[in-house]
Design a protein around this motif. Sequence first.
Motif, PDB file in Angstrom:
ATOM      1  N   MET A   1       0.842  -1.207   0.000  1.00  0.00           N
ATOM      2  CA  MET A   1       0.000   0.000   0.000  1.00  0.00           C
ATOM      3  C   MET A   1       0.875   1.253   0.000  1.00  0.00           C
ATOM      4  SD  MET A   1      -3.096   0.920   2.587  1.00  0.00           S
ATOM      5  CE  MET A   1      -4.184   2.304   2.264  1.00  0.00           C
ATOM      6  N   TYR A   2       1.914   1.245   0.813  1.00  0.00           N
ATOM      7  CA  TYR A   2       2.827   2.394   0.835  1.00  0.00           C
ATOM      8  C   TYR A   2       3.555   2.525  -0.487  1.00  0.00           C
ATOM      9  CZ  TYR A   2       6.737   5.373   2.202  1.00  0.00           C
ATOM     10  OH  TYR A   2       7.670   6.387   2.261  1.00  0.00           O
ATOM     11  N   GLY A   3       3.931   1.364  -1.086  1.00  0.00           N
ATOM     12  CA  GLY A   3       4.603   1.393  -2.377  1.00  0.00           C
ATOM     13  C   GLY A   3       3.722   2.004  -3.451  1.00  0.00           C
ATOM     14  N   ASP A   4       2.427   1.687  -3.450  1.00  0.00           N
ATOM     15  CA  ASP A   4       1.516   2.276  -4.430  1.00  0.00           C
ATOM     16  C   ASP A   4       1.396   3.779  -4.232  1.00  0.00           C
ATOM     17  OD1 ASP A   4       1.081  -0.234  -5.431  1.00  0.00           O
ATOM     18  OD2 ASP A   4      -0.699  -0.603  -4.204  1.00  0.00           O
ATOM     19  N   PHE A   5       1.399   4.221  -2.977  1.00  0.00           N
ATOM     20  CA  PHE A   5       1.303   5.658  -2.701  1.00  0.00           C
ATOM     21  C   PHE A   5       2.531   6.402  -3.234  1.00  0.00           C
ATOM     22  CE2 PHE A   5       2.624   9.120   0.138  1.00  0.00           C
ATOM     23  CZ  PHE A   5       1.567  10.005  -0.047  1.00  0.00           C
ATOM     24  N   ILE A   6       3.719   5.836  -3.035  1.00  0.00           N
ATOM     25  CA  ILE A   6       4.943   6.472  -3.511  1.00  0.00           C
ATOM     26  C   ILE A   6       4.976   6.500  -5.037  1.00  0.00           C
ATOM     27  CG2 ILE A   6       7.454   6.240  -3.619  1.00  0.00           C
ATOM     28  CD1 ILE A   6       6.470   7.374  -1.015  1.00  0.00           C
ATOM     29  N   THR A   7       4.550   5.405  -5.672  1.00  0.00           N
ATOM     30  CA  THR A   7       4.556   5.349  -7.130  1.00  0.00           C
ATOM     31  C   THR A   7       3.585   6.344  -7.731  1.00  0.00           C
ATOM     32  OG1 THR A   7       5.136   2.996  -7.003  1.00  0.00           O
ATOM     33  CG2 THR A   7       4.293   3.814  -9.111  1.00  0.00           C
ATOM     34  N   LYS A   8       2.412   6.477  -7.130  1.00  0.00           N
ATOM     35  CA  LYS A   8       1.399   7.394  -7.664  1.00  0.00           C
ATOM     36  C   LYS A   8       1.695   8.846  -7.317  1.00  0.00           C
ATOM     37  CE  LYS A   8      -2.291   3.952  -7.563  1.00  0.00           C
ATOM     38  NZ  LYS A   8      -3.602   3.570  -6.980  1.00  0.00           N
ATOM     39  N   ASN A   9       2.508   9.081  -6.300  1.00  0.00           N
ATOM     40  CA  ASN A   9       2.871  10.445  -5.888  1.00  0.00           C
ATOM     41  C   ASN A   9       4.391  10.584  -5.891  1.00  0.00           C
ATOM     42  OD1 ASN A   9       0.055  11.541  -4.740  1.00  0.00           O
ATOM     43  ND2 ASN A   9       0.339   9.430  -4.056  1.00  0.00           N
ATOM     44  N   ALA A  10       4.987  10.241  -7.038  1.00  0.00           N
ATOM     45  CA  ALA A  10       6.443  10.248  -7.119  1.00  0.00           C
ATOM     46  C   ALA A  10       7.024  11.636  -6.900  1.00  0.00           C
ATOM     47  CB  ALA A  10       6.889   9.708  -8.484  1.00  0.00           C
ATOM     48  N   GLY A  11       6.281  12.662  -7.289  1.00  0.00           N
ATOM     49  CA  GLY A  11       6.781  14.024  -7.120  1.00  0.00           C
ATOM     50  C   GLY A  11       6.955  14.428  -5.672  1.00  0.00           C
ATOM     51  N   ALA A  12       6.299  13.721  -4.755  1.00  0.00           N
ATOM     52  CA  ALA A  12       6.369  14.085  -3.335  1.00  0.00           C
ATOM     53  C   ALA A  12       7.462  13.326  -2.595  1.00  0.00           C
ATOM     54  CB  ALA A  12       5.023  13.821  -2.662  1.00  0.00           C
ATOM     55  N   VAL A  13       8.189  12.440  -3.284  1.00  0.00           N
ATOM     56  CA  VAL A  13       9.200  11.627  -2.604  1.00  0.00           C
ATOM     57  C   VAL A  13      10.300  12.494  -2.020  1.00  0.00           C
ATOM     58  CG1 VAL A  13      10.987   9.895  -2.959  1.00  0.00           C
ATOM     59  CG2 VAL A  13       8.748   9.577  -3.974  1.00  0.00           C
ATOM     60  N   SER A  14      10.818  13.430  -2.819  1.00  0.00           N
ATOM     61  CA  SER A  14      11.900  14.294  -2.330  1.00  0.00           C
ATOM     62  C   SER A  14      11.435  15.153  -1.160  1.00  0.00           C
ATOM     63  CB  SER A  14      12.400  15.190  -3.467  1.00  0.00           C
ATOM     64  OG  SER A  14      12.925  14.417  -4.524  1.00  0.00           O
ATOM     65  N   GLN A  15      10.202  15.618  -1.213  1.00  0.00           N
ATOM     66  CA  GLN A  15       9.680  16.429  -0.114  1.00  0.00           C
ATOM     67  C   GLN A  15       9.536  15.604   1.157  1.00  0.00           C
ATOM     68  OE1 GLN A  15       6.040  18.176  -1.479  1.00  0.00           O
ATOM     69  NE2 GLN A  15       7.005  19.262  -3.180  1.00  0.00           N
ATOM     70  N   ILE A  16       9.091  14.345   1.006  1.00  0.00           N
ATOM     71  CA  ILE A  16       8.944  13.479   2.182  1.00  0.00           C
ATOM     72  C   ILE A  16      10.310  13.220   2.820  1.00  0.00           C
ATOM     73  CG2 ILE A  16       8.330  11.149   2.931  1.00  0.00           C
ATOM     74  CD1 ILE A  16       6.147  11.165   0.805  1.00  0.00           C
ATOM     75  N   GLU A  17      11.305  12.927   1.999  1.00  0.00           N
ATOM     76  CA  GLU A  17      12.640  12.652   2.532  1.00  0.00           C
ATOM     77  C   GLU A  17      13.247  13.899   3.165  1.00  0.00           C
ATOM     78  OE1 GLU A  17      13.816   9.123  -0.679  1.00  0.00           O
ATOM     79  OE2 GLU A  17      14.804  11.071  -0.751  1.00  0.00           O
ATOM     80  N   SER A  18      13.042  15.060   2.564  1.00  0.00           N
ATOM     81  CA  SER A  18      13.567  16.298   3.154  1.00  0.00           C
ATOM     82  C   SER A  18      12.907  16.587   4.496  1.00  0.00           C
ATOM     83  CB  SER A  18      13.341  17.458   2.188  1.00  0.00           C
ATOM     84  OG  SER A  18      14.031  17.257   0.974  1.00  0.00           O
ATOM     85  N   ALA A  19      11.604  16.336   4.578  1.00  0.00           N
ATOM     86  CA  ALA A  19      10.896  16.569   5.842  1.00  0.00           C
ATOM     87  C   ALA A  19      11.392  15.620   6.927  1.00  0.00           C
ATOM     88  CB  ALA A  19       9.398  16.404   5.624  1.00  0.00           C
ATOM     89  N   LEU A  20      11.639  14.366   6.554  1.00  0.00           N
ATOM     90  CA  LEU A  20      12.131  13.407   7.535  1.00  0.00           C
ATOM     91  C   LEU A  20      13.546  13.748   7.993  1.00  0.00           C
ATOM     92  CD1 LEU A  20      10.800  10.055   6.013  1.00  0.00           C
ATOM     93  CD2 LEU A  20       9.945  11.262   8.027  1.00  0.00           C
ATOM     94  N   ARG A  21      14.382  14.225   7.060  1.00  0.00           N
ATOM     95  CA  ARG A  21      15.752  14.595   7.444  1.00  0.00           C
ATOM     96  C   ARG A  21      15.753  15.794   8.389  1.00  0.00           C
ATOM     97  NH1 ARG A  21      16.820  12.997   1.969  1.00  0.00           N
ATOM     98  NH2 ARG A  21      18.236  11.196   1.938  1.00  0.00           N
ATOM     99  N   SER A  22      14.799  16.674   8.224  1.00  0.00           N
ATOM    100  CA  SER A  22      14.726  17.830   9.127  1.00  0.00           C
ATOM    101  C   SER A  22      14.400  17.408  10.555  1.00  0.00           C
ATOM    102  CB  SER A  22      13.686  18.831   8.622  1.00  0.00           C
ATOM    103  OG  SER A  22      12.382  18.267   8.657  1.00  0.00           O
ATOM    104  N   LEU A  23      13.805  16.217  10.706  1.00  0.00           N
ATOM    105  CA  LEU A  23      13.497  15.741  12.053  1.00  0.00           C
ATOM    106  C   LEU A  23      14.755  15.423  12.844  1.00  0.00           C
ATOM    107  CD1 LEU A  23      10.487  13.332  11.370  1.00  0.00           C
ATOM    108  CD2 LEU A  23      10.410  15.654  12.279  1.00  0.00           C
TER     109      LEU A  23
END
Length: 289
Positions: A1-23
Amino acid sequence: MYGDFITKNAGAVSQIESALRSLTYIVPARFKDVELASESLHSGIQLLSLYHDSLLARAVSSLPSSIAREKPTPHNRYTKFWTQKSPSYRRLALLITVIQYTELLWEMAAKRRGKKMQWHVVIVLELAKAICRLLLLRLTNSRPLLTPPLPEREIDPASLDEGMSDLESPPPEPSSWKMPRTGLELPSLPNSGRISQYLLSKVLTAEDVKPPAQLLHRIRGTGYIAEVLYIIRPVVYAVAMKKFANDRKSWAPWLLGFSLEYAARQMSKQELEKTVPGGLRGLTQLERD
């Protein structure tokens, strides 16, 4: 399910990783063991990014040939060839990458049980990586190893998102234009904003037409010995550091590690000058890098 979300919202991958790194700058301050919590979070994000790379690579490979792709780098061509050809190569390369992403966390956790345990863990980790690299050297038919051993992420997730949207709603433009007199068909040009990318994707060099396995020359004799020395160098250095742990002023570990690396580089250079046509000038771009 998470894999499908990442594939369908590929443009948000970099934003998700940047947000997690800021943590890593915010969350650890709330814990008692700040350094360990920060490194745990950082290692987890690195592993998550590795998982994202596999999902994005799978999504790119599933796109039809009509969708424009960026020209892969020599490093990605070579490593992708071996990961697809040999499942053992892929598993060993993945194990090396996971160890590299988490080795500092293991070292910090072992340090809490004393210096002796810390160096035991360091030696075990370096020995595991060295064994994996020696096996990779055998699997690739005695070709130099690359760092990292897995293909890197070279596609912008946003561009993949655009490709998926183009696939779902293709433009009404015809795929080709038929000349009325001769009946020959000419392919349609891309959008004006993608002309430069389109032209660059059509430029080919001599290395682009080479099979991926030939991007690195096979090594023999002293070249093979040099590669083995370079692989076991971290293990020797870690063992020397453990032996001279009580003598912090000793230069023996540093000199030993430097000597092994210098000898490996010189032996490899001499072997390439003898075996490669044209000497060092005959090296591929991947070998020069």
